[in-house]
Design a protein around this motif. Structure first.
Motif, PDB file in Angstrom:
ATOM      1  N   THR A   1       2.860   5.478 -42.016  1.00 44.37           N
ATOM      2  CA  THR A   1       2.790   6.202 -40.755  1.00 44.37           C
ATOM      3  C   THR A   1       3.625   5.476 -39.703  1.00 44.37           C
ATOM      4  OG1 THR A   1       0.553   6.918 -41.310  1.00 44.37           O
ATOM      5  CG2 THR A   1       1.210   7.103 -39.010  1.00 44.37           C
ATOM      6  N   THR A   2       4.412   6.205 -38.936  1.00 47.20           N
ATOM      7  CA  THR A   2       5.247   5.584 -37.920  1.00 47.20           C
ATOM      8  C   THR A   2       4.432   5.262 -36.669  1.00 47.20           C
ATOM      9  OG1 THR A   2       5.887   7.688 -36.908  1.00 47.20           O
ATOM     10  CG2 THR A   2       7.236   6.892 -38.749  1.00 47.20           C
ATOM     11  N   GLU A   3       4.984   4.407 -35.829  1.00 47.19           N
ATOM     12  CA  GLU A   3       4.320   4.069 -34.566  1.00 47.19           C
ATOM     13  C   GLU A   3       4.132   5.311 -33.703  1.00 47.19           C
ATOM     14  OE1 GLU A   3       7.437   1.220 -33.765  1.00 47.19           O
ATOM     15  OE2 GLU A   3       5.908  -0.328 -33.473  1.00 47.19           O
ATOM     16  N   TYR A   4       5.116   6.198 -33.744  1.00 45.48           N
ATOM     17  CA  TYR A   4       5.022   7.437 -32.969  1.00 45.48           C
ATOM     18  C   TYR A   4       3.846   8.287 -33.458  1.00 45.48           C
ATOM     19  CZ  TYR A   4       6.168  12.170 -31.410  1.00 45.48           C
ATOM     20  OH  TYR A   4       6.097  13.430 -30.875  1.00 45.48           O
ATOM     21  N   GLU A   5       3.708   8.430 -34.763  1.00 49.82           N
ATOM     22  CA  GLU A   5       2.602   9.214 -35.319  1.00 49.82           C
ATOM     23  C   GLU A   5       1.252   8.594 -34.966  1.00 49.82           C
ATOM     24  OE1 GLU A   5       4.316  11.244 -39.380  1.00 49.82           O
ATOM     25  OE2 GLU A   5       4.130   9.057 -39.333  1.00 49.82           O
ATOM     26  N   GLU A   6       1.178   7.274 -34.988  1.00 50.64           N
ATOM     27  CA  GLU A   6      -0.074   6.610 -34.635  1.00 50.64           C
ATOM     28  C   GLU A   6      -0.439   6.869 -33.181  1.00 50.64           C
ATOM     29  OE1 GLU A   6       0.846   2.602 -35.646  1.00 50.64           O
ATOM     30  OE2 GLU A   6       0.279   2.832 -37.765  1.00 50.64           O
ATOM     31  N   LEU A   7       0.561   6.826 -32.306  1.00 51.12           N
ATOM     32  CA  LEU A   7       0.304   7.082 -30.885  1.00 51.12           C
ATOM     33  C   LEU A   7      -0.164   8.514 -30.637  1.00 51.12           C
ATOM     34  CD1 LEU A   7       3.121   5.245 -28.914  1.00 51.12           C
ATOM     35  CD2 LEU A   7       0.669   5.072 -28.479  1.00 51.12           C
TER      36      LEU A   7
ATOM     37  N   ARG B   1       1.000   4.171 -47.056  1.00 51.04           N
ATOM     38  CA  ARG B   1       0.591   2.763 -47.195  1.00 51.04           C
ATOM     39  C   ARG B   1      -0.921   2.602 -47.197  1.00 51.04           C
ATOM     40  NH1 ARG B   1      -0.732  -1.389 -43.455  1.00 51.04           N
ATOM     41  NH2 ARG B   1      -0.010  -3.480 -44.052  1.00 51.04           N
ATOM     42  N   ALA B   2      -1.610   3.309 -46.321  1.00 49.25           N
ATOM     43  CA  ALA B   2      -3.058   3.149 -46.211  1.00 49.25           C
ATOM     44  C   ALA B   2      -3.794   3.630 -47.461  1.00 49.25           C
ATOM     45  CB  ALA B   2      -3.570   3.897 -44.985  1.00 49.25           C
TER      46      ALA B   2
ATOM     47  N   HIS C   1      11.002   7.478 -35.299  1.00 54.64           N
ATOM     48  CA  HIS C   1      10.216   8.365 -36.163  1.00 54.64           C
ATOM     49  C   HIS C   1      11.119   9.384 -36.852  1.00 54.64           C
ATOM     50  CE1 HIS C   1       7.191  11.272 -37.435  1.00 54.64           C
ATOM     51  NE2 HIS C   1       7.850  12.188 -36.767  1.00 54.64           N
ATOM     52  N   ARG C   2      12.035   9.972 -36.097  1.00 50.72           N
ATOM     53  CA  ARG C   2      12.948  10.972 -36.673  1.00 50.72           C
ATOM     54  C   ARG C   2      13.858  10.338 -37.723  1.00 50.72           C
ATOM     55  NH1 ARG C   2      12.652  13.204 -31.337  1.00 50.72           N
ATOM     56  NH2 ARG C   2      14.277  11.804 -30.586  1.00 50.72           N
ATOM     57  N   ARG C   3      14.338   9.127 -37.458  1.00 52.23           N
ATOM     58  CA  ARG C   3      15.186   8.452 -38.449  1.00 52.23           C
ATOM     59  C   ARG C   3      14.426   8.193 -39.742  1.00 52.23           C
ATOM     60  NH1 ARG C   3      17.339   5.310 -34.022  1.00 52.23           N
ATOM     61  NH2 ARG C   3      15.952   3.575 -34.536  1.00 52.23           N
ATOM     62  N   THR C   4      13.186   7.768 -39.611  1.00 51.78           N
ATOM     63  CA  THR C   4      12.374   7.498 -40.797  1.00 51.78           C
ATOM     64  C   THR C   4      12.130   8.762 -41.599  1.00 51.78           C
ATOM     65  OG1 THR C   4      11.275   5.628 -39.706  1.00 51.78           O
ATOM     66  CG2 THR C   4      10.152   6.621 -41.603  1.00 51.78           C
ATOM     67  N   ARG C   5      11.804   9.858 -40.908  1.00 51.18           N
ATOM     68  CA  ARG C   5      11.536  11.119 -41.598  1.00 51.18           C
ATOM     69  C   ARG C   5      12.797  11.682 -42.238  1.00 51.18           C
ATOM     70  NH1 ARG C   5       6.997  10.241 -43.214  1.00 51.18           N
ATOM     71  NH2 ARG C   5       5.657   9.416 -41.577  1.00 51.18           N
TER      72      ARG C   5
END
Length: 299
Positions: free
Chosen positions: A13-19, A72-73, A47-51
């Protein structure tokens, strides 16, 4: 007829998704950050780069192959199969997180954000996946077999890690134990400390290196494929009942570092996965050494 390979895409999960999950909407997350002088656009772009990287790698999987994804979780609940090809899309630490759950499956590390990641374990770009993936199941494909560290408790609990294993108190309390080098035949010392760190050559690029730079430069850092570990006791405290003479050293392939617990609760966890820890209590012994298994990383 043998099964077609299954590609397991590992991501986090990205930092953006967590927020956004925490605050409910993009707007509320943006307001929260702006009230603290931060801009959400940087996180949203990462987040967009990761996706995009994840989508590009997924589209590069051969059409006759199977594929699935695991976050990961959820790694500790996911069952890897012998024919799997594991593709980690993210940062170096994510390769370490998945390593403990594997048993010889090849791992391809794809860097989702080259401007931020060192690329020690995620060595490839998303655009390279289409050319790399078809060759991965071939026994002739070049892989680097990286040394891992394992800890085994006297109640058969077992922990494996690629970078390092930490043994200590679950919070900031003092860890109390008896440390023995090279098993029951070695020297024993009662200690009170902030915990013990045992790491590999791959771990020498992270936490282990920071401790080594501060305290252990007389010891030679191991290479990633070398059957040798380094260990450090963190902030050992001298007292009439505890000593500080055994605070650093190396473990060869046949060496063992043992801790007999003298606290109500200590934990051992690997590569920062605190949620998947081994719990230990008074009188238990845990032994740490070089793991027989290796991580097979595609070069």
């Amino acid at each position: 007829m043998s099964l077609a390979p299954r590609v397991v895409l590992v991501h986090r999960t990205t930092e953006y998704e967590e927020l956004v999950a925490r605050h409910g909407t993009h707007g509320q997350a943006a307001f929260f950050l702006s009230s603290r002088g931060r801009d959400i656009r940087e996180l949203a772009e990462r987040h967009r780069r990761t996706r995009r990287a994840l989508a590009e790698v997924a589209s590069a999987v051969p059409l006759t192959w199977r594929q699935t994804r695991v976050e990961r979780a959820d790694l500790d609940r996911f069952l890897f199969a012998p024919e799997d090809v594991v593709v980690v899309v993210g940062q170096d630490g994510l390769v370490a997180n998945v390593a403990k759950y594997l048993s010889g499956q090849p791992v391809l590390g794809v860097d989702a954000d080259p401007d931020r990641n060192p690329g020690v374990l995620v060595r490839h770009r998303p655009r390279e996946a289409a050319a790399l993936l078809p060759a991965v199941p071939d026994p002739g494909t070049g892989v680097e077999e990286l040394t891992m560290v394992e800890a085994v408790a006297d109640d058969t609990q077992r922990l494996v890690a690629l970078n390092e294993i930490y043994l200590g108190a679950p919070g900031h309390q003092t860890a109390r134990y008896r440390l023995c080098l090279d098993g029951d035949r070695g020297v024993v010392e009662a200690q009170a400390s902030s915990g013990v760190l045992v790491g590999t050559g791959t771990g020498a690029t992270g936490w282990l290196r920071s401790v080594w730079q501060d305290r252990g430069r007389a010891l030679r850092l191991p290479g990633p494929a070398e059957d040798r570990l380094l260990w450090f006791v963190r902030e050992a405290w001298p007292s009439p009942a505890t000593g500080t003479s055994l605070v650093a050293g190396e473990l060869p392939a046949t060496g063992t570092l043992s801790l007999t617990i003298e606290s109500e609760r200590l934990v051992a966890f690997g590569d920062g996965m605190e949620t998947d820890a081994v719990d230990l209590t008074w009188g238990q012994t845990i032994r740490v050494g070089v793991c027989r298994e290796r991580l097979r990383l595609v070069g």
